[in-house]
Design an enzyme around this catalytic site. Structure first.
Site, PDB file in Angstrom:
ATOM      1  N   ASP A  13     -28.855 -39.666 -37.615  1.00 53.18           N
ATOM      2  CA  ASP A  13     -29.956 -39.231 -38.472  1.00 53.18           C
ATOM      3  C   ASP A  13     -31.075 -40.265 -38.386  1.00 53.18           C
ATOM      4  OD1 ASP A  13     -31.110 -37.538 -40.563  1.00 53.18           O
ATOM      5  OD2 ASP A  13     -29.032 -37.069 -41.060  1.00 53.18           O
ATOM      6  N   ASP A  63     -35.313 -36.595 -39.668  1.00 56.20           N
ATOM      7  CA  ASP A  63     -35.572 -36.245 -41.063  1.00 56.20           C
ATOM      8  C   ASP A  63     -37.065 -36.039 -41.318  1.00 56.20           C
ATOM      9  OD1 ASP A  63     -34.407 -36.094 -43.815  1.00 56.20           O
ATOM     10  OD2 ASP A  63     -35.698 -37.836 -44.161  1.00 56.20           O
ATOM     11  N   GLU A  71     -36.215 -31.717 -38.923  1.00 54.98           N
ATOM     12  CA  GLU A  71     -36.179 -31.032 -40.217  1.00 54.98           C
ATOM     13  C   GLU A  71     -37.604 -30.609 -40.563  1.00 54.98           C
ATOM     14  OE1 GLU A  71     -34.635 -31.860 -44.772  1.00 54.98           O
ATOM     15  OE2 GLU A  71     -35.661 -33.455 -43.675  1.00 54.98           O
ATOM     16  N   HIS A  92     -26.206 -30.845 -45.720  1.00 60.04           N
ATOM     17  CA  HIS A  92     -26.005 -31.766 -46.839  1.00 60.04           C
ATOM     18  C   HIS A  92     -26.980 -31.556 -47.978  1.00 60.04           C
ATOM     19  CE1 HIS A  92     -29.272 -33.402 -44.529  1.00 60.04           C
ATOM     20  NE2 HIS A  92     -29.566 -34.228 -45.507  1.00 60.04           N
ATOM     21  N   ASP A  93     -28.016 -30.763 -47.764  1.00 58.74           N
ATOM     22  CA  ASP A  93     -29.042 -30.538 -48.777  1.00 58.74           C
ATOM     23  C   ASP A  93     -28.916 -29.187 -49.466  1.00 58.74           C
ATOM     24  OD1 ASP A  93     -30.370 -32.964 -48.658  1.00 58.74           O
ATOM     25  OD2 ASP A  93     -31.779 -32.320 -47.121  1.00 58.74           O
TER      26      ASP A  93
END
Length: 598
Positions: free
Chosen positions: A110, A216, A274, A351-352
Site C-alpha cells: 500500500d 491510496d 484508489e 478494508h474500507d
C-alpha cells in the site's frame, strides 16, 4: 480454452499478467498473529501463504505495514522505510517476497503518499519554522480573521468529520489535512517533495523486490490552488463538503504520469489506484488508458458504496437501494472501457467497507448465508477486469453482530461520525448513525480472520487479547470447517477462480451486456468473447433474492444459439435445470452460468 497454460509473468494472449490475476488483500493486523500479542504480523501472513496459493491467489496486496503511530491503522506513515514493530521487520518482508516469488506469486504494498503522519521527519521539519527548507512540503496557510476571531483558511469538511485545517501554535499558521489532524497533506506542487516520494517510498521498496503498489487516494494529490470556500450545503455545520477542491485537480494527470515515467514504468511495477469521487467514465478513462501512461487500473466505488449517504456529512445514514440500481451501476463500470485501451477492476469488499454478504446478500439463516455468499462469488468471478478479493470474503465472513455496542468500533472514521451525531443533540440522528454503522462501518472488515474453532478463532494464542474482538460466530464460520467441505463457500471460491481462468476470454476479457435491467430479483447478463474468435458466449443468471424466481423472456432469449450448457451452479447438481421446453425455476439465492455458441 481450458487447455491453455496461463503464466503469472506473461499472462495470456499477450496481455500483462495482472489483468487475469486474482489479487488478495491482506489486512495484516487482523490476518494472523504469530507471537500472541493480539496483533497480526508478517510471520503470521508468511505461515499461511500456502493457504493463499491453495485458494488460487496470484498477487498478495498487503495493507500498510510501515512505521506509524496507528491513528488511522497505518495510513498515517511516520517512516516509509521501517516496519511497524508489531508487524515484524524488513527481513520479514524479504522472507514474504522470497516465499511468494518461489510459488510464482507476487506482492504489492500500500502506497500512502497524499499525506504522512504528523510524526514523520518531513513534517517535524516543516512545522519547525516558516523558513525551513521543507516548509513547503506540506500545505500551510494563514488564518482568516472575522470580527477579530480566528478562523481556518477555508470552510472545508474533512473525511473524518470536523475541519480540514489544524492550527499550529508554534508557527502561527494552519496546515491542511483531508483526513485526521494526525495526517497532514503533502504538497505535490513542490518538486523536491515529489522526488523524495519517488525515492523514499517507491524505489526503496521496488529495489527490495516488491512487484507494485495499491496507491491510496491517488486522485487527491493536486489541489485547487485558490483555496476558496466550498458552497454551503449543510447549514447546520461550519464545515462543508468540498471534494471538488481536491479530487482530480488541475495537475493530477501530470503528477501521475511523472510517477509512472520515473518509477512505475521503468520497474514494470503494477499499479492500482484508489479513485474516489470520480463517478463519470470520461473522468476515469484518462487514468487507465494505456496510451496515457498513468495507472494500470483503478478502484471506482459506485457499486461498493451503495447504501451509504453522501460521502462526507451523512455518510452513515443508510440509504436503501433496489437491485436494479446495483445492476445498472455494475453495467456502467463493466462496459465503460469497451472500445478503449483502458482496463477495469472487479471487487466488492475491502478494508474500507463492510462485508459483502451482510450488505448485498442474506444472513437471515445459515442456509441463506451460504447460498448468497456463493451467488456473490459467482457474480464477482464472471465480471470483466482484474479481480480483487478481500481476506475472509472467500469464507463468507459477516459483519460484527448487531448486539455489539459502539465501544467495539475502533475505527477513527466511525468514532468521528458517531461523536458528531452525539454532539448534534439530535437523538434521531444518533439512532440512524448507529444503524448505519452497524451495516456499513469500516470496522466490520477489520475484525480478526476466522481460521478455526479454537479460542480467538486461531487468529492469536488462546490467552491473548486480540486488538479487535473476535466474531461471536467464529466456531461455525471458519477456514478449518470449510476446508474439507466440498459444499462450502471456500470450496466454491476455489473452483470458481479456476473456472474464471479456464474461460478467461469470457469472464476476464469479455464484453458485458445487462439483460432485463428492471427485474428486482434476477440479475442476468451476457458475456461475449471480446476478440470474437471463439463465438462463445456465457449467460450469467443470479437470483439475488430470498424467493424462487422464473427466468423471463429476455433472459431465455439471450441464450439463443446452440443449446446452452450449464457450466456451473451455486447449487451444484440441484441447479442442473434444462432450458428447453420451459422456463426453469431459480431457487432463492442461486446463481448459474450457461455457455453456448452463437
Amino acid at each position: 480454452m481450458g487447455s491453455i497454460t496461463w503464466d503469472r509473468n506473461t499472462g495470456w494472449a499477450g496481455e500483462p499478467y495482472w489483468k487475469e490475476a486474482t489479487f488478495y488483500q491482506v489486512y495484516p493486523a487482523s490476518f494472523k498473529d504469530s507471537n500472541g500479542d493480539g496483533w497480526g504480523d508478517l510471520p503470521g501472513l508468511i505461515s499461511e501463504i500456502d493457504y493463499l496459493e491453495e485458494l488460487g491467489v496470484d498477487v498478495i496486496w498487503v495493507s500498510p505495514i510501515f512505521e506509524s503511530p496507528q491513528k488511522d491503522m497505518g495510513y498515517d506513515v511516520s517512516d516509509y522505510q521501517k516496519i511497524y514493530e508489531p508487524y515484524g521487520s524488513l527481513e520479514n518482508v524479504d522472507t514474504l517476497l522470497r516465499e511468494a516469488h518461489r510459488r510464482g506469486m507476487k506482492v504489492i504494498l500500500d502506497l500512502v503518499v497524499n499525506h504522512t503522519s504528523q510524526e514523520h521527519e518531513w513534517f517535524r521539519e516543516s512545522r519547525s519554522s516558516k523558513t525551513n527548507p521543507k516548509r513547503d512540503w506540506y500545505i500551510w496557510k494563514p488564518a482568516r480573521y472575522i470580527d477579530g476571531v480566528r478562523h481556518p483558511p477555508t470552510n472545508w469538511r474533512s473525511y473524518f468529520a470536523g475541519p480540514t485545517w489544524t492550527w499550529d501554535e508554534h508557527t502561527q499558521e494552519y496546515y491542511l489535512h483531508l483526513y485526521a489532524p494526525d495526517q497532514p497533506d503533502l504538497n505535490w506542487e513542490n518538486e523536491d517533495c515529489r522526488r523524495a516520494i519517488y525515492d523514499n517510498t517507491m524505489r526503496f521498496w521496488l529495489d527490495r523486490g516488491v512487484d507494485g503498489f495499491r496507491i491510496d487516494t491517488v486522485n487527491k494529490y493536486s489541489k485547487r490552488q485558490d483555496f476558496i470556500d466550498a458552497p454551503v450545503t449543510d447549514a447546520n455545520s461550519p464545515h462543508q463538503s468540498a471534494p471538488e477542491m481536491w479530487c482530480n485537480g488541475p495537475r493530477i494527470h501530470e503528477f501521475i504520469r511523472e510517477m509512472n515515467d520515473e518509477v512505475l514504468g521503468p520497474y514494470r511495477a503494477v499499479s492500482v489506484g484508489e479513485l474516489s469521487n470520480t463517478p463519470n467514465p470520461e473522468q476515469v478513462i484518462p487514468y487507465v488508458s494505456a496510451a496515457a501512461r498513468e495507472l494500470d487500473m483503478v478502484f471506482e466505488f459506485s457499486v461498493i458504496r451503495l447504501g451509504t449517504g453522501n460521502i462526507l456529512g451523512p455518510k452513515y445514514i443508510y440509504q436503501p437501494f433496489p437491485l436494479s440500481r446495483l445492476k445498472t451501476l455494475t453495467e456502467k463500470w463493466q462496459s465503460f472501457v469497451e472500445g478503449t485501451d483502458a482496463w477495469t477492476t472487479a471487487f466488492i469488499e475491502n478494508h474500507d467497507n463492510a462485508r459483502a454478504v451482510s450488505r448485498f446478500g442474506d444472513t437471515s439463516t445459515p442456509e441463506m448465508w451460504v447460498r448468497s455468499a456463493k451467488t456473490i462469488a459467482l457474480w464477482q468471478v464472471t465480471l470483466t477486469g482484474t479481480l480483487f478479493i478481500y481476506q475472509g470474503q472467500e469464507i463468507g465472513m459477516t459483519n460484527m453482530p448487531s448486539s455489539w455496542g459502539i465501544e467495539e468500533y475502533k475505527d477513527v472514521e466511525s468514532s468521528g461520525f458517531y461523536a458528531e451525531a452525539v454532539a448534534s443533540g439530535d437523538e434521531e440522528r444518533v439512532r440512524k448513525t448507529l444503524h448505519g454503522l452497524s451495516l456499513l462501518a469500516r470496522d466490520h472488515s477489520r475484525i480478526p480472520f476466522q481460521w478455526d474453532d479454537s479460542p480467538n478463532a486461531g487468529f492469536t494464542a488462546a490467552g491473548a487479547t486480540p486488538w479487535m474482538r473476535v466474531h461471536d460466530d467464529y466456531r461455525s464460520l471458519n477456514v478449518a470447517r470449510q476446508r474439507g467441505d466440498p459444499a462450502s463457500i471456500l470450496s466454491f471460491y476455489k473452483s470458481a477462480l479456476r473456472l474464471r481462468k479456464q474461460h478467461r476470454e469470457l469472464f476476464v476479457f469479455g464484453t458485458f451486456k445487462l439483460v432485463d435491467p428492471e427485474d428486482e430479483s434476477i440479475f442476468a447478463y451476457v458475456k461475449r468473447d471480446a476478440r470474437g474468435g471463439s463465438g462463445k458466449k456465457a449467460v450469467v443468471v443470479l437470483n439475488m433474492s430470498g424467493e424462487e424466481g422464473r427466468l423471463g423472456p429476455d433472459v431465455t432469449a439471450a441464450m439463443d444459439g446452440d443449446e446452452p450448457r450449464l457450466l456451473v451452479s451455486t447449487r451444484g447438481k440441484e441447479g442442473d435445470a434444462k432450458i428447453k421446453g420451459g422456463k426453469p425455476v431459480m431457487s432463492a439465492w442461486e446463481g448459474r452460468v450457461y455457455v453456448n455458441y452463437e
